[in-house]
Scaffold this motif. Structure first.
Motif, mmCIF file in Angstrom:
data_model
loop_
_atom_site.group_PDB
_atom_site.id
_atom_site.type_symbol
_atom_site.label_atom_id
_atom_site.label_comp_id
_atom_site.label_asym_id
_atom_site.label_seq_id
_atom_site.Cartn_x
_atom_site.Cartn_y
_atom_site.Cartn_z
ATOM 1 N N SER A 1 -11.614 73.870 14.341
ATOM 2 C CA SER A 1 -10.577 74.877 14.517
ATOM 3 C C SER A 1 -10.222 75.459 13.162
ATOM 4 O O SER A 1 -10.070 74.729 12.183
ATOM 5 N N ASP B 1 -7.516 78.399 11.307
ATOM 6 C CA ASP B 1 -6.332 79.212 11.569
ATOM 7 C C ASP B 1 -6.593 80.698 11.352
ATOM 8 O O ASP B 1 -5.754 81.521 11.703
ATOM 9 N N CYS B 2 -7.725 81.024 10.774
ATOM 10 C CA CYS B 2 -8.007 82.414 10.448
ATOM 11 C C CYS B 2 -9.487 82.688 10.643
ATOM 12 O O CYS B 2 -10.333 82.027 10.012
ATOM 13 N N TYR C 1 -5.021 86.067 12.314
ATOM 14 C CA TYR C 1 -4.329 84.838 11.961
ATOM 15 C C TYR C 1 -3.944 84.200 13.287
ATOM 16 O O TYR C 1 -3.017 84.644 13.963
ATOM 17 N N ARG C 2 -4.667 83.183 13.661
ATOM 18 C CA ARG C 2 -4.628 82.688 15.025
ATOM 19 C C ARG C 2 -3.296 82.069 15.413
ATOM 20 O O ARG C 2 -2.906 82.074 16.579
ATOM 21 N N THR C 3 -2.570 81.555 14.441
ATOM 22 C CA THR C 3 -1.299 80.910 14.750
ATOM 23 C C THR C 3 -0.291 81.899 15.349
ATOM 24 O O THR C 3 0.412 81.567 16.298
ATOM 25 N N ASN D 1 -7.839 80.806 22.835
ATOM 26 C CA ASN D 1 -7.614 79.468 22.290
ATOM 27 C C ASN D 1 -8.118 78.374 23.226
ATOM 28 O O ASN D 1 -8.557 77.321 22.780
#
Length: 130
Positions: free
Chosen positions: A30, A32-33, A52-54, A74
């Motif tokens: 995984s 985060d970007c 920016y996945r968060t 996700n």
């Protein structure tokens, strides 16, 4: 070493659409970007879009704004690049990228994306004919 696997590249006529997909080879990986870069023959590599996945924040190259959309799933740990109204200038090898750790800005196409701080896929070819 985690690999990123792209798919979805094809040859289409101008005005057409394609959806590129990217998934890590390791199911537990995984980042985060993540994002997409491209390189056309005889041209420098350029950033297309990152996410920016968060928080879901995104950035796009001016040349693709309003036509391309970066999407994350996700549940499947995948990202996509939806490309609409394709133009011959979009012809390039498209690469999925992932930031290894948050040591450079996600929403900026900095040279750090070409360093060992990022992971790159093998690429998928997109060809747009007029």
């Amino acid at each position: 070493q985690v690999d990123l696997v792209e798919s979805g590249g094809d040859s289409v006529q101008a005005g057409g659409s394609l959806r590129l997909s990217c998934t890590p080879s390791g199911s537990s990986y995984s980042s985060d970007c993540m994002g997409w870069f491209r390189q056309a023959p005889g041209k420098e590599r350029e950033g297309v879009a990152t996410i920016y996945r968060t928080k879901g924040n995104t950035v796009y190259a001016d040349s693709v704004k309003g036509r391309f959309t970066i999407i994350q799933d996700n549940a499947k740990n995948m990202i996509y690049l939806q490309m609409n109204n394709l133009k011959p200038d979009d012809t390039a090898m498209y690469y999925c990228v992932a930031r290894r750790k948050p040591d450079f800005p996600c929403l900026y196409f900095s040279p750090s994306w070409s360093s060992s701080s990022a992971t790159w896929g093998q690429g998928t070819q997109v060809t747009v004919t007029s």
